[in-house]
Structures are given as C-alpha cells and as structure tokens.
Design a protein around this motif. Structure first.
Motif, PDB file in Angstrom:
ATOM      1  N   CYS A  17       0.816  -1.226   0.000  1.00  6.83           N
ATOM      2  CA  CYS A  17       0.000   0.000   0.000  1.00  6.83           C
ATOM      3  C   CYS A  17       0.846   1.272   0.000  1.00  6.83           C
ATOM      4  CB  CYS A  17      -0.943   0.008   1.198  1.00  6.83           C
ATOM      5  SG  CYS A  17      -2.043  -1.432   1.232  1.00  6.83           S
ATOM      6  N   THR A  18       2.094   1.177   0.460  1.00  2.00           N
ATOM      7  CA  THR A  18       2.953   2.368   0.508  1.00  2.00           C
ATOM      8  C   THR A  18       3.356   2.827  -0.889  1.00  2.00           C
ATOM      9  OG1 THR A  18       5.023   1.088   0.655  1.00  2.00           O
ATOM     10  CG2 THR A  18       3.919   1.644   2.732  1.00  2.00           C
ATOM     11  N   ARG A  19       3.205   1.949  -1.889  1.00  2.00           N
ATOM     12  CA  ARG A  19       3.597   2.298  -3.259  1.00  2.00           C
ATOM     13  C   ARG A  19       2.378   2.433  -4.178  1.00  2.00           C
ATOM     14  NH1 ARG A  19       6.732  -1.552  -5.770  1.00  2.00           N
ATOM     15  NH2 ARG A  19       7.625   0.075  -7.074  1.00  2.00           N
ATOM     16  N   LEU A  49     -10.193   8.145   2.958  1.00  2.00           N
ATOM     17  CA  LEU A  49      -8.902   8.205   2.274  1.00  2.00           C
ATOM     18  C   LEU A  49      -8.254   9.568   2.516  1.00  2.00           C
ATOM     19  CD1 LEU A  49      -6.989   6.670   0.302  1.00  2.00           C
ATOM     20  CD2 LEU A  49      -8.124   7.914  -1.558  1.00  2.00           C
ATOM     21  N   ARG A  50      -7.036   9.544   3.058  1.00  4.70           N
ATOM     22  CA  ARG A  50      -6.328  10.787   3.348  1.00  4.70           C
ATOM     23  C   ARG A  50      -5.585  11.296   2.117  1.00  4.70           C
ATOM     24  NH1 ARG A  50      -3.321   8.603   8.679  1.00  4.70           N
ATOM     25  NH2 ARG A  50      -1.673   8.520   7.104  1.00  4.70           N
ATOM     26  N   THR A  51      -5.052  12.486   2.213  1.00  3.42           N
ATOM     27  CA  THR A  51      -4.345  13.086   1.070  1.00  3.42           C
ATOM     28  C   THR A  51      -3.057  12.346   0.725  1.00  3.42           C
ATOM     29  OG1 THR A  51      -3.314  14.646   2.601  1.00  3.42           O
ATOM     30  CG2 THR A  51      -5.254  15.424   1.393  1.00  3.42           C
ATOM     31  N   ASP A  52      -2.506  11.587   1.690  1.00  6.58           N
ATOM     32  CA  ASP A  52      -1.287  10.817   1.404  1.00  6.58           C
ATOM     33  C   ASP A  52      -1.609   9.409   0.899  1.00  6.58           C
ATOM     34  OD1 ASP A  52      -2.244   9.598   3.680  1.00  6.58           O
ATOM     35  OD2 ASP A  52      -0.394   9.767   4.833  1.00  6.58           O
ATOM     36  N   PHE A  53      -2.876   9.182   0.538  1.00  4.93           N
ATOM     37  CA  PHE A  53      -3.371   7.906   0.008  1.00  4.93           C
ATOM     38  C   PHE A  53      -3.413   6.784   1.044  1.00  4.93           C
ATOM     39  CE2 PHE A  53      -1.461  10.061  -3.734  1.00  4.93           C
ATOM     40  CZ  PHE A  53      -2.651  10.349  -4.397  1.00  4.93           C
ATOM     41  N   ARG A  54      -3.311   7.140   2.322  1.00  4.55           N
ATOM     42  CA  ARG A  54      -3.461   6.144   3.384  1.00  4.55           C
ATOM     43  C   ARG A  54      -4.892   6.211   3.919  1.00  4.55           C
ATOM     44  NH1 ARG A  54       0.915   5.520   1.552  1.00  4.55           N
ATOM     45  NH2 ARG A  54      -0.450   4.088   0.470  1.00  4.55           N
ATOM     46  N   CYS A  55      -5.294   5.171   4.637  1.00 12.59           N
ATOM     47  CA  CYS A  55      -6.632   5.122   5.223  1.00 12.59           C
ATOM     48  C   CYS A  55      -6.620   5.775   6.601  1.00 12.59           C
ATOM     49  CB  CYS A  55      -7.080   3.663   5.345  1.00 12.59           C
ATOM     50  SG  CYS A  55      -8.629   3.456   6.241  1.00 12.59           S
ATOM     51  N   GLY A  78      -2.176  -2.922  -7.172  1.00 13.62           N
ATOM     52  CA  GLY A  78      -2.209  -1.484  -6.888  1.00 13.62           C
ATOM     53  C   GLY A  78      -0.896  -0.799  -7.157  1.00 13.62           C
ATOM     54  N   GLN A  79       0.190  -1.386  -6.645  1.00 13.48           N
ATOM     55  CA  GLN A  79       1.495  -0.755  -6.874  1.00 13.48           C
ATOM     56  C   GLN A  79       1.957  -0.903  -8.322  1.00 13.48           C
ATOM     57  OE1 GLN A  79       1.258  -3.380  -4.500  1.00 13.48           O
ATOM     58  NE2 GLN A  79       3.024  -4.731  -4.646  1.00 13.48           N
ATOM     59  N   SER A  82       0.081   1.836 -10.207  1.00 16.88           N
ATOM     60  CA  SER A  82       0.578   3.148  -9.763  1.00 16.88           C
ATOM     61  C   SER A  82       1.984   3.441 -10.257  1.00 16.88           C
ATOM     62  CB  SER A  82       0.548   3.226  -8.226  1.00 16.88           C
ATOM     63  OG  SER A  82      -0.757   3.054  -7.728  1.00 16.88           O
ATOM     64  N   GLN A  83       2.876   2.461 -10.092  1.00 21.96           N
ATOM     65  CA  GLN A  83       4.293   2.711 -10.367  1.00 21.96           C
ATOM     66  C   GLN A  83       4.744   2.331 -11.769  1.00 21.96           C
ATOM     67  OE1 GLN A  83       5.825   4.493  -8.207  1.00 21.96           O
ATOM     68  NE2 GLN A  83       4.251   4.301  -6.629  1.00 21.96           N
ATOM     69  N   LEU A  84       4.145   1.278 -12.339  1.00 22.55           N
ATOM     70  CA  LEU A  84       4.587   0.847 -13.675  1.00 22.55           C
ATOM     71  C   LEU A  84       3.691   1.398 -14.774  1.00 22.55           C
ATOM     72  CD1 LEU A  84       6.700  -0.987 -15.177  1.00 22.55           C
ATOM     73  CD2 LEU A  84       4.911  -2.725 -15.221  1.00 22.55           C
ATOM     74  N   THR A  85       2.400   1.053 -14.737  1.00 21.45           N
ATOM     75  CA  THR A  85       1.489   1.486 -15.805  1.00 21.45           C
ATOM     76  C   THR A  85       1.447   3.006 -15.925  1.00 21.45           C
ATOM     77  OG1 THR A  85       0.112  -0.401 -15.126  1.00 21.45           O
ATOM     78  CG2 THR A  85      -0.777   1.053 -16.829  1.00 21.45           C
ATOM     79  N   PHE A  86       1.392   3.688 -14.787  1.00 21.71           N
ATOM     80  CA  PHE A  86       1.280   5.155 -14.809  1.00 21.71           C
ATOM     81  C   PHE A  86       2.556   5.857 -14.330  1.00 21.71           C
ATOM     82  CE2 PHE A  86      -3.030   3.791 -15.280  1.00 21.71           C
ATOM     83  CZ  PHE A  86      -3.588   4.731 -16.144  1.00 21.71           C
ATOM     84  N   GLY A  87       3.634   5.082 -14.238  1.00 23.73           N
ATOM     85  CA  GLY A  87       4.949   5.671 -13.979  1.00 23.73           C
ATOM     86  C   GLY A  87       5.058   6.546 -12.750  1.00 23.73           C
ATOM     87  N   GLY A  88       4.285   6.223 -11.708  1.00 23.12           N
ATOM     88  CA  GLY A  88       4.384   6.984 -10.462  1.00 23.12           C
ATOM     89  C   GLY A  88       3.620   8.294 -10.460  1.00 23.12           C
ATOM     90  N   GLN A  89       2.809   8.508 -11.500  1.00 22.96           N
ATOM     91  CA  GLN A  89       2.015   9.752 -11.582  1.00 22.96           C
ATOM     92  C   GLN A  89       0.644   9.499 -10.968  1.00 22.96           C
ATOM     93  OE1 GLN A  89       0.780  11.136 -15.584  1.00 22.96           O
ATOM     94  NE2 GLN A  89       1.750  13.069 -15.058  1.00 22.96           N
ATOM     95  N   ASP A  90       0.304  10.208  -9.894  1.00 23.79           N
ATOM     96  CA  ASP A  90      -0.950   9.896  -9.211  1.00 23.79           C
ATOM     97  C   ASP A  90      -2.144  10.644  -9.788  1.00 23.79           C
ATOM     98  OD1 ASP A  90      -1.897  12.207  -7.369  1.00 23.79           O
ATOM     99  OD2 ASP A  90       0.240  12.116  -6.904  1.00 23.79           O
ATOM    100  N   TRP A  91      -3.324  10.080  -9.517  1.00 25.80           N
ATOM    101  CA  TRP A  91      -4.561  10.582 -10.122  1.00 25.80           C
ATOM    102  C   TRP A  91      -5.001  11.928  -9.554  1.00 25.80           C
ATOM    103  CZ3 TRP A  91      -8.292  10.975  -6.326  1.00 25.80           C
ATOM    104  CH2 TRP A  91      -8.111  10.176  -5.188  1.00 25.80           C
ATOM    105  N   ARG A  92      -4.467  12.309  -8.402  1.00 24.12           N
ATOM    106  CA  ARG A  92      -4.817  13.632  -7.856  1.00 24.12           C
ATOM    107  C   ARG A  92      -3.997  14.705  -8.556  1.00 24.12           C
ATOM    108  NH1 ARG A  92      -5.446  11.794  -1.911  1.00 24.12           N
ATOM    109  NH2 ARG A  92      -7.701  11.859  -1.598  1.00 24.12           N
TER     110      ARG A  92
END
Length: 273
Positions: A17-19, A49-55, A78-79, A82-92
């Motif tokens: 979940c951290t990634r 869901l918090r702004t840092d993507f943690r619960c 999930g990781q 987040s990290q491969l398909t979208f190269g670490g670019q988050d949806w926010r």
C-alpha cells in the motif's frame, strides 16, 4: 532476457500500500452492508482516504463497519498500476489519468490473481507434467500486466481465466493424486453453515464451494483445492491449511482463525484473528 527473470517474484504479488495511490479505496464500488458502513460509487474516493493515500481509520476498520476492506487484497496490482502502468504519476496530481487508472486497476487485479495461482502451480513438483504449459501461461499473463493502460483496459480477462483455469484444474488433480485414499468432492457445493468440525478434507476438492459461516474447527485441509471457495466467516480455528491448494490472502482475511490455525508459508495470519 532469461526465463527466470520473466517470472514475477512472490513479493510483487503481495499488496504494498505504501507504493499505491489508494486505488482500492477509489476505483472499486461498495454497498452499505455487513461489510461496508456506507455506499460508494466506483471512481469516488472513500471519505476515509487521506491526502497521502493512506486510510484514516486503518487500525479500526472492522470496528467502524468496514470489514470488507480488511478482507480485500489486490495481489500487488495497486502498486503495479501506480508505479509501472502510470509511472508513479498519481490521479490527484494528474486528474486526466484518473478515469483510465480506475478502469485498469480491476483488470490488473484479476491478472495478478492469475499470476498468484500460476506461480503456486509452478512451485508444486507434482504438477511437473504441466510445468511447461504453466510457464507459458505465466509469461503470457505477466507480459499483459506490463502493457500500457490502452492495451490493459480492453483485455478479455474471462477468456484468459478460462484458459488458465484448465491448467490449474490439471495441477489440482496431479497434486491431490499424491494423497492416498478416496477424496471428497465438494466442488461448488453449498456448505453454508455446515458442521465440519474435525473433518478430514485432505485432498478434497472445494473449488468454488460456499463455506460461509461453516464450522471447520480442527479440520484437515491439507492438499485440498480451495480455489474460489467462499470463506466469509468460516471458522478455521485449529484447522490445518498447511498445503491447501490455491488458498489466497483474501480468503483467509474473510475467515475466522486463531494462533493455532496452520497456514502455508506464503500467506500471512490476519491481524484480526
């Protein structure tokens, strides 16, 4: 590139979940029920869901009515998204990616679940007659997970699952054949609330069985095929699942167990047991 390098590691098939950008907390819908305190539409962020993507209520999810969250596991999808398909670019930060990211996540989760089963099948010596076919299926599935968002979204997972399932069924037959004596066949059976305390289910087929709230205390489930079995509220206290075939973390998370429940080394004892 060597074949060995192509095989995903066990760690890559476990949720980190951290990634991840909280994808299970946004992409998936849930309905107010015994498992969830509220309704939530797909693509709508959970209010916890918090702004840092943690619960925000992670330590108290079950007490707060979000038992379904504690049972969920993404098999590392999930990781990967987040990290491969979208190269670490988050949806926010990149709102234009949100819709596509949320559409890809459920597909990736199913692919990663198949990778989990295929990896386990390859680790079983009794399945050696189908190892070549299993390896080909694993490499093909793994390649799909490394595609772009555009190629991932339209994948026909049901067709792929059907192909893979034929190999998994053959694996199950080969592995269960190593258990002497007559094995029980409860494939797809309605065992809701069944009293199976201390039952000898060694080498049994429980594929797709409904074991909701069944009493399996002290039962022997070694080398039993439990793929797709519904373990919600199943009592697994003191049961032996040491070598159960195709057992997953979400199944354990949904069940009840204790410190004496014997588990495969690849899985983690749920914190709420």
């Amino acid at each position: 590139m060597s074949h060995q390098h192509d095989v995903p590691s066990a760690d890559s098939l476990r949720a980190d979940c951290t990634r991840c950008f909280g994808l299970c907390c946004v992409a998936l819908p849930f309905a107010a029920s015994a498992d969830f305190a509220v309704d939530k539409a797909a693509g709508q962020p959970c209010t916890n869901l918090r702004t840092d993507f943690r619960c925000g209520i992670h330590a108290n999810l079950r007490d707060r009515g979000f038992r379904g969250c504690t049972a969920f596991d993404c098999f590392g999808a999930g990781q990967k998204v987040s990290q491969l398909t979208f190269g670490g670019q988050d949806w926010r930060a990149a709102a234009h990616t949100a819709e596509q990211m949320f559409a890809v996540f459920p597909v990736m989760r199913q692919l990663h679940e198949l990778l989990w089963y295929l990896t386990e099948a390859l680790a079983r010596p009794a399945a050696r007659p189908v190892h070549d076919d299993l390896r080909r299926a694993l490499e093909r599935t793994d390649r799909l997970t490394r595609g772009s968002a555009e190629t991932l979204a339209p994948i026909d997972v049901a067709a792929l699952r059907e192909d893979v399932n034929a190999l998994l069924l053959r694996t199950s037959e080969l592995v269960r054949a190593t258990v002497a004596g007559r094995k029980k066949n409860h494939r797809g059976a309605d065992l809701i609330g069944a009293k199976l305390r201390g039952a000898n289910l060694r080498g049994a087929s429980l594929r797709g069985a409904y074991l909701i709230a069944a009493d399996l205390r002290g039962a022997d489930l070694r080398t039993a095929d439990v793929i797709g079995a519904d373990f919600r509220d199943t009592d697994l206290r003191d049961a032996d699942l040491t070598d159960s075939i195709f057992l997953t973390q979400p199944q354990l998370n949904a069940a009840k167990g204790n410190a004496a429940t014997k588990l495969p080394t690849t899985l983690t004892r749920p914190t709420h047991w």
